[in-house]
Design a protein around this motif. Sequence first.
Motif, PDB file in Angstrom:
ATOM      1  N   PHE A   9       0.831  -1.010   0.164  1.00 29.42           N
ATOM      2  CA  PHE A   9       0.016  -0.078   0.058  1.00 29.42           C
ATOM      3  C   PHE A   9       0.777   1.234   0.026  1.00 29.42           C
ATOM      4  O   PHE A   9       1.903   1.460   1.086  1.00 29.42           O
ATOM      5  CB  PHE A   9      -0.712   0.070   1.338  1.00 29.42           C
ATOM      6  N   LYS A  10       0.728   1.971  -0.993  1.00 28.67           N
ATOM      7  CA  LYS A  10       1.638   3.184  -1.157  1.00 28.67           C
ATOM      8  C   LYS A  10       0.935   4.542  -0.675  1.00 28.67           C
ATOM      9  O   LYS A  10      -0.335   4.506  -0.616  1.00 28.67           O
ATOM     10  CB  LYS A  10       1.988   3.602  -2.657  1.00 28.67           C
ATOM     11  N   PRO A  11       1.712   5.356   0.055  1.00 29.06           N
ATOM     12  CA  PRO A  11       1.167   6.751   0.541  1.00 29.06           C
ATOM     13  C   PRO A  11       0.654   7.427  -0.625  1.00 29.06           C
ATOM     14  O   PRO A  11       1.074   7.446  -1.746  1.00 29.06           O
ATOM     15  CB  PRO A  11       2.418   7.292   1.386  1.00 29.06           C
ATOM     16  N   LEU A  12      -0.458   8.351  -0.371  1.00 37.07           N
ATOM     17  CA  LEU A  12      -1.066   9.133  -1.148  1.00 37.07           C
ATOM     18  C   LEU A  12       0.161  10.328  -1.478  1.00 37.07           C
ATOM     19  O   LEU A  12       1.059  10.310  -0.699  1.00 37.07           O
ATOM     20  CB  LEU A  12      -2.085   9.848  -0.946  1.00 37.07           C
ATOM     21  N   ASP A  13       0.040  10.761  -2.872  1.00 39.46           N
ATOM     22  CA  ASP A  13       1.105  11.783  -3.223  1.00 39.46           C
ATOM     23  C   ASP A  13       1.551  12.798  -2.138  1.00 39.46           C
ATOM     24  O   ASP A  13       2.818  12.966  -2.099  1.00 39.46           O
ATOM     25  CB  ASP A  13       0.532  12.409  -4.691  1.00 39.46           C
ATOM     26  N   ALA A  14       0.900  13.205  -1.341  1.00 38.67           N
ATOM     27  CA  ALA A  14       0.823  14.443  -0.547  1.00 38.67           C
ATOM     28  C   ALA A  14       1.895  13.823   0.606  1.00 38.67           C
ATOM     29  O   ALA A  14       2.748  14.514   1.327  1.00 38.67           O
ATOM     30  CB  ALA A  14      -0.328  14.774   0.025  1.00 38.67           C
ATOM     31  N   ASN A  69      -3.124   5.021  -0.198  1.00 39.44           N
ATOM     32  CA  ASN A  69      -3.876   4.418  -1.132  1.00 39.44           C
ATOM     33  C   ASN A  69      -4.785   3.155  -0.613  1.00 39.44           C
ATOM     34  O   ASN A  69      -4.192   2.234   0.109  1.00 39.44           O
ATOM     35  CB  ASN A  69      -3.216   3.900  -2.247  1.00 39.44           C
ATOM     36  N   THR A  70      -5.956   3.098  -0.847  1.00 38.26           N
ATOM     37  CA  THR A  70      -6.666   1.876  -0.212  1.00 38.26           C
ATOM     38  C   THR A  70      -6.702   0.660  -1.247  1.00 38.26           C
ATOM     39  O   THR A  70      -7.219  -0.293  -0.675  1.00 38.26           O
ATOM     40  CB  THR A  70      -8.149   2.315  -0.177  1.00 38.26           C
ATOM     41  N   GLU A  71      -6.169   0.811  -2.360  1.00 35.67           N
ATOM     42  CA  GLU A  71      -5.901  -0.401  -3.211  1.00 35.67           C
ATOM     43  C   GLU A  71      -4.446  -0.853  -3.111  1.00 35.67           C
ATOM     44  O   GLU A  71      -3.489  -0.022  -3.144  1.00 35.67           O
ATOM     45  CB  GLU A  71      -6.123  -0.065  -4.520  1.00 35.67           C
ATOM     46  N   CYS A  72      -4.202  -2.177  -2.970  1.00 35.48           N
ATOM     47  CA  CYS A  72      -2.984  -2.767  -2.777  1.00 35.48           C
ATOM     48  C   CYS A  72      -2.191  -2.868  -4.178  1.00 35.48           C
ATOM     49  O   CYS A  72      -3.056  -3.078  -5.182  1.00 35.48           O
ATOM     50  CB  CYS A  72      -3.038  -3.957  -2.122  1.00 35.48           C
TER      51      CYS A  72
END
Length: 194
Positions: A15-20, A141-144
């Motif tokens: 799960f990646k962090p959102l851009d911010a 991000n909620t999608e893996c």
Amino acid sequence: TLGLVGGFGCTNLVFKPLDAFESTLPDIRVGFWNTRDYEYLGINNNNQIVVKKSCRSYPDSADQDSKWKAAMSFSIISVVIGSILAVLTCMQAGDAGPLSKAIGAGYMLNTLFQGLTLIVLDSNVCTDNPIFEGIPAGTYNTECDWSAGFKCNISATACWFAAGLCMCAIGKAGGEGAAANERDVTGEPVKDEE
């Protein structure tokens, strides 16, 4: 080995962090059995944050749905059966007979078992992972996404299939070539003595 890394490691999905938050938060990596844990150790001489990465088990409260449990089960089954088949392959090396076909069929069956570990994408590991309890909404991000372990599972599936094809081809060649191999030193077919 690929199935072992993919099935039992803690870097199967990410799960990646959102851009911010990309520059400030680490990726969250998870597996079937455990999750990646980061322990802050301090700052080194180059002013870089030093962390210790390790795997830790999911909490007992984790809601493991049937697909998650199936992926876990198939990760065990594929490693055990694959290990047995590898030993059998080594034991019968040089003997291209009916056992090769049976081992090839076993590899094909193991292809199915290894492939079934990929259903983890549609399980609570991806859709409702307990690792997010306590993490503020809107940071990740909620999608893996696939990570190294998932790619290892895909590669293992392809390798089991290739091994199955090879063993079946060896078994077929061994069956057709058995009569051709029964020749005496002059090249004449061996005759049964009565």
